[in-house]
Design a protein around this motif. Sequence first.
Motif, PDB file in Angstrom:
ATOM      1  N   ASN A 241       0.846  -1.193   0.000  1.00  0.00           N
ATOM      2  CA  ASN A 241       0.000   0.000   0.000  1.00  0.00           C
ATOM      3  C   ASN A 241       0.879   1.240   0.000  1.00  0.00           C
ATOM      4  N   LEU A 242       0.763   2.062  -1.031  1.00  0.00           N
ATOM      5  CA  LEU A 242       1.597   3.260  -1.149  1.00  0.00           C
ATOM      6  C   LEU A 242       1.414   4.199   0.033  1.00  0.00           C
ATOM      7  N   LYS A 243       0.236   4.200   0.640  1.00  0.00           N
ATOM      8  CA  LYS A 243      -0.029   5.103   1.762  1.00  0.00           C
ATOM      9  C   LYS A 243       0.849   4.803   2.972  1.00  0.00           C
ATOM     10  N   VAL A 244       1.335   3.567   3.094  1.00  0.00           N
ATOM     11  CA  VAL A 244       2.204   3.211   4.225  1.00  0.00           C
ATOM     12  C   VAL A 244       3.504   4.003   4.178  1.00  0.00           C
ATOM     13  N   TYR A 245       3.918   4.412   2.972  1.00  0.00           N
ATOM     14  CA  TYR A 245       5.152   5.175   2.805  1.00  0.00           C
ATOM     15  C   TYR A 245       4.917   6.680   2.902  1.00  0.00           C
ATOM     16  N   ASN A 246       3.672   7.074   3.066  1.00  0.00           N
ATOM     17  CA  ASN A 246       3.314   8.492   3.121  1.00  0.00           C
ATOM     18  C   ASN A 246       2.910   8.846   4.549  1.00  0.00           C
ATOM     19  N   LEU A 247       3.716   9.660   5.218  1.00  0.00           N
ATOM     20  CA  LEU A 247       3.519   9.942   6.639  1.00  0.00           C
ATOM     21  C   LEU A 247       2.172  10.561   6.956  1.00  0.00           C
ATOM     22  N   GLN A 248       1.543  11.190   5.979  1.00  0.00           N
ATOM     23  CA  GLN A 248       0.308  11.916   6.278  1.00  0.00           C
ATOM     24  C   GLN A 248      -0.878  10.975   6.534  1.00  0.00           C
ATOM     25  N   PHE A 249      -0.742   9.705   6.178  1.00  0.00           N
ATOM     26  CA  PHE A 249      -1.841   8.759   6.373  1.00  0.00           C
ATOM     27  C   PHE A 249      -1.713   7.966   7.673  1.00  0.00           C
TER      28      PHE A 249
END
Length: 355
Positions: A241-249
């Motif tokens: 999941n790309l969101k795991v690498y995005n701190l805002q999520f």
Amino acid sequence: MAVERKLMSKKKPTFPVNEMLKAYLKNYNRIIKIPIFYDDLLRFQGSVVVYDKNDEDTLWVRAYYSQFEREDIDRSLKKVYTMLHSDGNDDSIPFLNVDAIDYCTFGNSKPFRIKIRNILNDNFTYFYVKKADASRIYGLELEHIMSPHNMNFLVHKDTLIEEHIAGIPGDDFIRDVLPKCTELEKAQIAKEFVKFKERCLIRLLGDMRSYNYVITPTHDFDHIIYKIRAIDFDQQSFEGNLKVYNLQFLKENFNMIEMVSKKLQNDSILQYKIEERSFMAKRMITAPRRTKRLIKCMKSDTISFPENVALLRKHLIKFVGDVKFKECQNMGEILEAILDFVKRNYLNISNKDLF
């Protein structure tokens, strides 16, 4: 924990260090013979809970060993300390003391934290003994190459020795320090957070919840400069999941994200993202052989599940629109495609956004 359950997949396993990665580490002086292994430290006979200054459980326990084993373990740990911080010379060993061996009961890596004190002046420092995990080692090397920070670690067979990274844990900082910061300091922290967030996303360092990074204040003339550093590299290029690498999520970072939206305009945010991508591109260009060799190791390695690779590839095609990701068969190839994108746009002096 509902947000994390949706984002994170099943528990990450420990991936073995293959021969190609061992050769890479040996070439850059990361491989060294050490007198103790992670499994040796697991033979503790008892433990007590370690509490913080507020009498709250730290999720670490202090390990105790039989006197016979403790003498041998202490001697070996002092030797490891001299290898990590010096040339391995035994001359300083009589002046060192192992004050504590703590074991973490939380998280994937189950590390040991070793407190070493110089008995001549009472200065002390820490280092960590962990199971050698290929994805964690890739994370440490990528941090060394692409961030402003040098990483000091050693590997021997199935044991990894890591230098302590000093700083205020992100969750403590957000709770205790951030509310007392001036508006100017908050703006500076917001800038650093944008850059840190971009760096983690580009290099696919996942699960950067607030307790997985530290914030380091540095006094500079009449003000304080804050820097943010990752301290946990266990989730390097693993999740789909790309969101795991995005701190805002990640919900633990919501206060920081809210501060960024209040203190920075969209144009400033884009500017700082471009600055960070340009810095990473420069680091890769100035160390092309090391970067190329590391990515080659990743491409020949298995550090994730096939379903994670397929999902991340799908997300990147959707968000970036680059069909090159369709050809990627593993995490190494995906990371290579992202980094090539960053370098191409830097060399073309383009302001095109990646994510």
